[in-house]
Design a protein around this motif. Structure first.
Motif, PDB file in Angstrom:
ATOM      1  N   GLY A  57      73.831  16.647  15.828  1.00 41.62           N
ATOM      2  CA  GLY A  57      74.722  16.955  14.725  1.00 41.62           C
ATOM      3  C   GLY A  57      75.955  16.081  14.713  1.00 41.62           C
ATOM      4  N   HIS A  58      76.621  16.077  13.561  1.00 38.64           N
ATOM      5  CA  HIS A  58      77.885  15.346  13.409  1.00 38.64           C
ATOM      6  C   HIS A  58      78.799  16.229  12.578  1.00 38.64           C
ATOM      7  N   GLY A  59      79.849  16.742  13.228  1.00 33.65           N
ATOM      8  CA  GLY A  59      80.721  17.672  12.520  1.00 33.65           C
ATOM      9  C   GLY A  59      79.966  18.928  12.137  1.00 33.65           C
ATOM     10  N   ASP A  60      80.022  19.295  10.850  1.00 30.25           N
ATOM     11  CA  ASP A  60      79.319  20.477  10.367  1.00 30.25           C
ATOM     12  C   ASP A  60      77.869  20.195   9.994  1.00 30.25           C
ATOM     13  N   ARG A  61      77.461  18.944  10.078  1.00 31.03           N
ATOM     14  CA  ARG A  61      76.134  18.565   9.569  1.00 31.03           C
ATOM     15  C   ARG A  61      75.123  18.433  10.703  1.00 31.03           C
ATOM     16  N   VAL A  62      73.996  19.149  10.566  1.00 29.79           N
ATOM     17  CA  VAL A  62      72.885  18.997  11.495  1.00 29.79           C
ATOM     18  C   VAL A  62      72.025  17.836  11.014  1.00 29.79           C
ATOM     19  N   VAL A  63      71.881  16.817  11.851  1.00 32.70           N
ATOM     20  CA  VAL A  63      71.159  15.608  11.470  1.00 32.70           C
ATOM     21  C   VAL A  63      69.674  15.736  11.772  1.00 32.70           C
ATOM     22  N   GLU A  64      69.343  16.285  12.947  1.00 26.54           N
ATOM     23  CA  GLU A  64      67.948  16.401  13.361  1.00 26.54           C
ATOM     24  C   GLU A  64      67.828  17.512  14.398  1.00 26.54           C
ATOM     25  N   GLN A  65      66.671  18.143  14.436  1.00 26.16           N
ATOM     26  CA  GLN A  65      66.449  19.180  15.432  1.00 26.16           C
ATOM     27  C   GLN A  65      64.953  19.301  15.719  1.00 26.16           C
ATOM     28  N   PHE A  66      64.648  19.602  16.972  1.00 23.09           N
ATOM     29  CA  PHE A  66      63.245  19.807  17.343  1.00 23.09           C
ATOM     30  C   PHE A  66      63.182  20.582  18.645  1.00 23.09           C
ATOM     31  N   SER A  67      61.985  21.103  18.938  1.00 15.89           N
ATOM     32  CA  SER A  67      61.743  21.878  20.144  1.00 15.89           C
ATOM     33  C   SER A  67      60.648  21.198  20.959  1.00 15.89           C
ATOM     34  N   VAL A  68      60.801  21.192  22.286  1.00 14.00           N
ATOM     35  CA  VAL A  68      59.779  20.628  23.173  1.00 14.00           C
ATOM     36  C   VAL A  68      59.382  21.682  24.198  1.00 14.00           C
ATOM     37  N   HIS A  69      58.168  21.542  24.731  1.00 20.95           N
ATOM     38  CA  HIS A  69      57.648  22.543  25.670  1.00 20.95           C
ATOM     39  C   HIS A  69      58.112  22.261  27.098  1.00 20.95           C
ATOM     40  N   VAL A  70      59.422  22.272  27.290  1.00 18.81           N
ATOM     41  CA  VAL A  70      60.002  22.109  28.622  1.00 18.81           C
ATOM     42  C   VAL A  70      60.756  23.392  28.936  1.00 18.81           C
ATOM     43  N   GLY A  71      60.174  24.196  29.836  1.00 14.36           N
ATOM     44  CA  GLY A  71      60.789  25.475  30.172  1.00 14.36           C
ATOM     45  C   GLY A  71      60.581  25.831  31.624  1.00 14.36           C
ATOM     46  N   ALA A  72      61.454  26.675  32.156  1.00 14.93           N
ATOM     47  CA  ALA A  72      61.437  26.998  33.581  1.00 14.93           C
ATOM     48  C   ALA A  72      60.138  27.662  34.022  1.00 14.93           C
TER      49      ALA A  72
END
Length: 250
Positions: free
Chosen positions: A191-206
């Motif tokens: 994100g930059h300021g109030d704007r979300v530019v990109e988002q994603f989820s990956v299968h990396v978990g404990a």
């Protein structure tokens, strides 16, 4: 109000300067000045609870919303229930993990109601997104508590993490990468300021890597190297990206 009470002090005069002087002489210049209606509203229907059902733990938060939009914490705790135990191996939620997680959620809902909350919101993340038998868990929670758990998509979980980060840290115009690592997945938001530019989820978990590589006990350096290589492969979407002004981990 029947559910809560407070004490007020009224200082009145047609001369504003005399009011200011009187408030100062009473040692109250920093106390909020509010009307009776707003004060009553602050006592009624202003307490909320949130339950976050994760793959590894269930988080519980109760807070009072203040007139200025800030929150005052009443309760904040978590309980490790390992809902996702065995999920990576079998592809399904196990009976015992479901039972202990439903029990934990039910206790939290009961506590929230004892505390007089106006509403309870419950969200589920990676473990419930993945499991094909998640409806069994969702129905069990609803039948026992009357609360419906909303399964949040990975992208929305990432967006919420960014919103929370920005509010909690008071960020302004920085370029930020926010990552939220849980038991079954990790969410990344750019994100930059109030704007979300990109988002994603990956299968990396404990839980996923603990079970896949046997990390619940001592491991040798060869196994550690294997795990790091696997994590790096799953984090490949991050390659070749510019460094942000701020990196925030949750």
């Amino acid at each position: 109000t029947g559910s809560d009470a407070t004490r007020t002090i009224a200082v009145e005069s047609e001369d504003p300067a005399r009011v200011v002087d009187a408030v100062g002489s009473l040692g109250l210049p920093l106390q909020p000045n509010t009307c009776m209606a707003r004060g009553l509203k602050a006592l009624v229907g202003r307490r909320f609870a949130v339950i976050d059902v994760g793959t590894n733990s269930v988080k519980f938060y109760v807070a009072d919303r203040q007139d200025d939009g800030t929150w005052t914490t009443v309760v904040e705790r978590s309980e490790v229930t390992r809902l996702g135990e065995g999920l990576d191996k079998t592809g399904r939620l196990g009976r015992e993990p479901v039972e202990r997680t439903v029990g934990a959620v039910a206790e939290m809902v009961e506590e929230a109601r004892r505390l007089g909350v106006d509403d309870v919101a419950a969200a589920g993340t990676a473990g419930l997104r993945i499991a094909p038998n998640r409806v069994e868990f969702l129905d069990a929670v609803h039948e026992r508590t009357g609360v419906r758990v909303e399964v949040v998509p990975g992208e929305e979980e990432a967006r919420l993490a960014y919103v929370a980060t920005k509010a909690g840290l008071g960020l302004r115009d920085e370029a930020v990468v926010d990552f939220d690592t849980g038991g079954g997945s990790s969410q990344f938001t750019f994100g930059h300021g109030d704007r979300v530019v990109e988002q994603f989820s990956v299968h990396v978990g404990a839980i996923r890597f603990t079970e896949q590589f046997g990390l619940d006990g001592p491991v040798d350096e060869a196994r550690l190297a294997e795990v790091l290589e696997a994590v790096a492969a799953d984090l490949e979407p991050l390659d070749e990206r510019r460094a942000p002004d701020l990196l925030v981990g949750m």
